[in-house]
Motif scaffolding. Sequence first.
Motif, PDB file in Angstrom:
ATOM      1  N   UNK A 105       0.847  -0.878   0.009  1.00 60.86           N
ATOM      2  CA  UNK A 105       0.033   0.173  -0.071  1.00 60.86           C
ATOM      3  C   UNK A 105       0.983   1.297   0.127  1.00 60.86           C
ATOM      4  N   UNK A 106       0.672   1.952  -1.111  1.00 60.74           N
ATOM      5  CA  UNK A 106       1.615   3.254  -1.169  1.00 60.74           C
ATOM      6  C   UNK A 106       0.858   4.342  -1.331  1.00 60.74           C
ATOM      7  N   UNK A 107       1.317   5.558  -0.488  1.00 64.47           N
ATOM      8  CA  UNK A 107       0.937   6.721  -0.317  1.00 64.47           C
ATOM      9  C   UNK A 107       1.686   7.967  -0.724  1.00 64.47           C
ATOM     10  N   UNK A 108       1.134   8.773  -1.804  1.00 59.85           N
ATOM     11  CA  UNK A 108       1.787  10.078  -1.925  1.00 59.85           C
ATOM     12  C   UNK A 108       1.165  11.305  -1.423  1.00 59.85           C
ATOM     13  N   UNK A 109       2.127  11.997  -0.609  1.00 60.96           N
ATOM     14  CA  UNK A 109       1.538  13.130   0.081  1.00 60.96           C
ATOM     15  C   UNK A 109       0.992  14.451  -0.697  1.00 60.96           C
ATOM     16  N   UNK A 110       0.804  15.469  -0.179  1.00 57.05           N
ATOM     17  CA  UNK A 110       0.351  16.645  -0.810  1.00 57.05           C
ATOM     18  C   UNK A 110       1.637  17.380  -1.587  1.00 57.05           C
ATOM     19  N   UNK A 111       2.990  17.560  -1.125  1.00 61.16           N
ATOM     20  CA  UNK A 111       3.861  17.917  -1.905  1.00 61.16           C
ATOM     21  C   UNK A 111       4.146  17.152  -3.071  1.00 61.16           C
ATOM     22  N   UNK A 112       4.233  15.846  -2.849  1.00 64.36           N
ATOM     23  CA  UNK A 112       4.305  14.798  -4.044  1.00 64.36           C
ATOM     24  C   UNK A 112       3.498  14.968  -5.107  1.00 64.36           C
ATOM     25  N   UNK A 113       2.171  15.610  -4.518  1.00 64.13           N
ATOM     26  CA  UNK A 113       1.232  15.887  -5.632  1.00 64.13           C
ATOM     27  C   UNK A 113       1.119  17.263  -6.109  1.00 64.13           C
ATOM     28  N   UNK A 114       2.214  18.005  -5.832  1.00 62.30           N
ATOM     29  CA  UNK A 114       1.822  19.443  -5.986  1.00 62.30           C
ATOM     30  C   UNK A 114       2.133  20.155  -7.237  1.00 62.30           C
ATOM     31  N   UNK A 139      -2.438   5.338  -2.601  1.00 60.73           N
ATOM     32  CA  UNK A 139      -3.573   6.465  -1.888  1.00 60.73           C
ATOM     33  C   UNK A 139      -2.883   7.807  -2.351  1.00 60.73           C
ATOM     34  N   UNK A 140      -3.823   8.701  -2.603  1.00 58.90           N
ATOM     35  CA  UNK A 140      -3.258  10.145  -2.706  1.00 58.90           C
ATOM     36  C   UNK A 140      -3.708  11.168  -1.634  1.00 58.90           C
ATOM     37  N   UNK A 141      -2.889  11.981  -1.534  1.00 58.67           N
ATOM     38  CA  UNK A 141      -3.382  13.454  -0.739  1.00 58.67           C
ATOM     39  C   UNK A 141      -3.736  14.444  -1.788  1.00 58.67           C
ATOM     40  N   UNK A 142      -4.454  15.397  -1.337  1.00 62.61           N
ATOM     41  CA  UNK A 142      -4.811  16.634  -2.188  1.00 62.61           C
ATOM     42  C   UNK A 142      -3.556  17.374  -2.484  1.00 62.61           C
ATOM     43  N   UNK A 143      -3.735  17.760  -3.633  1.00 61.97           N
ATOM     44  CA  UNK A 143      -2.557  18.745  -4.021  1.00 61.97           C
ATOM     45  C   UNK A 143      -1.974  19.785  -2.777  1.00 61.97           C
ATOM     46  N   UNK A 144      -0.561  19.655  -2.772  1.00 58.62           N
ATOM     47  CA  UNK A 144      -0.138  20.755  -1.595  1.00 58.62           C
ATOM     48  C   UNK A 144      -0.808  21.930  -1.491  1.00 58.62           C
ATOM     49  N   UNK A 145      -1.415  22.172  -0.205  1.00 57.16           N
ATOM     50  CA  UNK A 145      -2.115  23.548   0.020  1.00 57.16           C
ATOM     51  C   UNK A 145      -3.736  23.639  -0.174  1.00 57.16           C
ATOM     52  N   UNK A 146      -3.834  22.570  -0.967  1.00 57.62           N
ATOM     53  CA  UNK A 146      -5.457  22.667  -1.200  1.00 57.62           C
ATOM     54  C   UNK A 146      -6.590  22.220  -0.177  1.00 57.62           C
ATOM     55  N   UNK A 147      -6.311  21.336   0.843  1.00 55.37           N
ATOM     56  CA  UNK A 147      -7.051  21.323   2.154  1.00 55.37           C
ATOM     57  C   UNK A 147      -7.195  22.470   2.800  1.00 55.37           C
ATOM     58  N   UNK A 148      -5.973  23.065   3.016  1.00 55.52           N
ATOM     59  CA  UNK A 148      -5.880  24.442   3.721  1.00 55.52           C
ATOM     60  C   UNK A 148      -6.814  25.519   2.987  1.00 55.52           C
ATOM     61  N   UNK A 149      -6.807  25.537   1.708  1.00 52.40           N
ATOM     62  CA  UNK A 149      -7.486  26.563   0.754  1.00 52.40           C
ATOM     63  C   UNK A 149      -8.966  26.397   1.084  1.00 52.40           C
ATOM     64  N   UNK A 189      -3.956  23.758 -14.990  1.00 48.70           N
ATOM     65  CA  UNK A 189      -2.434  24.002 -15.225  1.00 48.70           C
ATOM     66  C   UNK A 189      -1.852  22.497 -15.083  1.00 48.70           C
ATOM     67  N   UNK A 190      -2.197  21.918 -14.038  1.00 47.20           N
ATOM     68  CA  UNK A 190      -1.466  20.806 -13.854  1.00 47.20           C
ATOM     69  C   UNK A 190      -1.834  19.706 -14.775  1.00 47.20           C
ATOM     70  N   UNK A 191      -3.212  19.584 -15.200  1.00 48.41           N
ATOM     71  CA  UNK A 191      -3.736  18.577 -16.017  1.00 48.41           C
ATOM     72  C   UNK A 191      -3.217  18.765 -17.585  1.00 48.41           C
ATOM     73  N   UNK A 192      -3.026  20.166 -17.821  1.00 51.02           N
ATOM     74  CA  UNK A 192      -2.500  20.289 -19.397  1.00 51.02           C
ATOM     75  C   UNK A 192      -1.335  19.602 -19.446  1.00 51.02           C
ATOM     76  N   UNK A 193      -0.512  19.454 -18.482  1.00 53.26           N
ATOM     77  CA  UNK A 193       0.924  18.611 -18.702  1.00 53.26           C
ATOM     78  C   UNK A 193       0.840  17.072 -18.606  1.00 53.26           C
ATOM     79  N   UNK A 194      -0.335  16.810 -18.216  1.00 48.20           N
ATOM     80  CA  UNK A 194      -0.463  15.384 -17.931  1.00 48.20           C
ATOM     81  C   UNK A 194      -1.287  14.541 -19.075  1.00 48.20           C
ATOM     82  N   UNK A 195      -1.694  15.444 -19.929  1.00 49.50           N
ATOM     83  CA  UNK A 195      -2.583  14.815 -20.945  1.00 49.50           C
ATOM     84  C   UNK A 195      -2.619  15.281 -22.384  1.00 49.50           C
ATOM     85  N   UNK A 196      -2.835  14.477 -23.376  1.00 44.12           N
ATOM     86  CA  UNK A 196      -2.531  15.091 -24.821  1.00 44.12           C
ATOM     87  C   UNK A 196      -3.255  16.188 -24.910  1.00 44.12           C
ATOM     88  N   UNK A 197      -3.045  17.412 -25.730  1.00 46.32           N
ATOM     89  CA  UNK A 197      -3.758  18.645 -25.860  1.00 46.32           C
ATOM     90  C   UNK A 197      -5.341  18.326 -26.414  1.00 46.32           C
TER      91      UNK A 197
END
Length: 454
Positions: free
Chosen positions: A7-16, A40-50, A79-87
């Motif tokens: 079971x592997x988890x990535x924190x907020x900064x890793x998802x940043x 398991x993933x956390x929210x993008x860094x800072x998003x839960x605070x927001x 902005x993040x998604x743009x870099x992950x998927x084809x245009x």
Amino acid sequence: MSKFFISIKFGGTSMGSAESIIDCAKIIKEKLKKYSLVVTVSAVAGVTNELQAFINLAKKQKPRRVRARIAALKKQHEDILKKLVPQNELEHIWQQDFLPLFSKLETILVGTSLVGDTTPKTEARILSFGEKLSSHLMAQALNKLGIANKRIESEKIIKTDSLYLEANVKFKATNIACRKVIKPLLTKKIVPVVTGFIGKDTHGNTTLLGRGGSDYTASILAIGIDAQKIEIWTDVNGIMSTDPKIVPNAISWPILDMGTVAEMAYSGARVIHPKSITAAINKNIPVYILNTFNQDFPGTKVTLQKIDGIKGIIASQNHTVLNIENPNMLEAVGFLATLTKTAQEHNISIDVCATSETTFTFSIKSKDYSSKFLKNLRQLANVVVLKNIAKISIIGDDITNNTKLLADIFTIFARNQITIHALSIGASTNNITILIADNHREKTLKLLHQKLIG
Ligand code: ADP
Ligand code: ASP
Ligand code: MG
């Protein structure tokens, strides 16, 4: 299918950022050579605070400001998604996966702004959007690397009671759901991408596992699938002797025992959620804390094997001390019982306590303090309130009998004129806890670290 599950988890900064999400996807790809895994993933860094800030604005009935900030949150994810998927797929994916979540979030928040009030149930629902969004980003990063995956909202798996913001997990039902939902995917070599932090109560309402709770999600899933290990990927080199953001020369420990780590986590070391360790202890599943930004570093392995010495100097903030003074305290049979019952009636948990002949001093979390609680206490005795208190915990296996250590600690406080407001030694043999004014916190941490760990 590998018979080894992790079971592997990535924190907020890793998802940043898109770049680090792709790094996480590469880590997953590498692990898949040896293991079947649930992510398991956390929210993008800072998003839960927001999202918490949105709730605060909604309470102040500021719908326009809420809308403006939701627009910024949208842009951040787009902005993040743009870099992950084809245009040519961007528009479709955005419309299908992201926009419905944003419009739901906006509807709830604008509704809340009109009323100007929220309940924990609504707050849990709002705070859950961070992980719902980030899990789509991770799914797209895995698609990009050609890794078969399925995004799963953890409400489907993690069953809890109705303590909306800090819910307790119902393990029996959760384990059954894990076996039903997660295991078949592992058999089919599909990577489940699960939203951290979120559960569901028996009435179908969204609940949360407490701030930082994605670590706990990873442990819960590990238990549910009988995983061989849990990996928590974060932004530091494992569990360290103190917070490296305050003391840059903090040491990273290669191996620690679960008891020490649980004590560090409960004392406020943010790097790991305390319940994730206690859950792992119960099933004897080793936990590894690793750095997404320094992948070659071996990090920390947390096991049941006992390790000697001082391992952590941990500070936590936002405590309030109450000094209860009653000259007749000791003769008054049941005085402490009445006092703790008063705390219980206010749903307040008492943390550090110390007694003398006529005084009883205890600390609580500042967020639990209220003038009504104070008023009720004042019906029992004189009360002095000290706010902005920090708690410093010195942690290691069997340290409280070490008189040289105690002498070193008190010398530091005496030489630097740092007033101790309350002290707890001996309640457990692996923790010495001292309450001081918060404005001495960083200095004290540095001095203690220098002397005791070096
Ligand atoms: P994530 O988003 O990956 O879950 P967190 O911010 O919750 O990360 O936890 C990692 C942070 O915990 C580190 O950046 C560090 O500042 C802080 N921290 C506090 N105490 C410790 C400690 N003893 N060891 C390591 N990190 C610590
Ligand atoms: N996103 C949640 C929080 O910030 C849970 C987590 O990151 O572990 O508290
Ligand atoms: Mg965390």
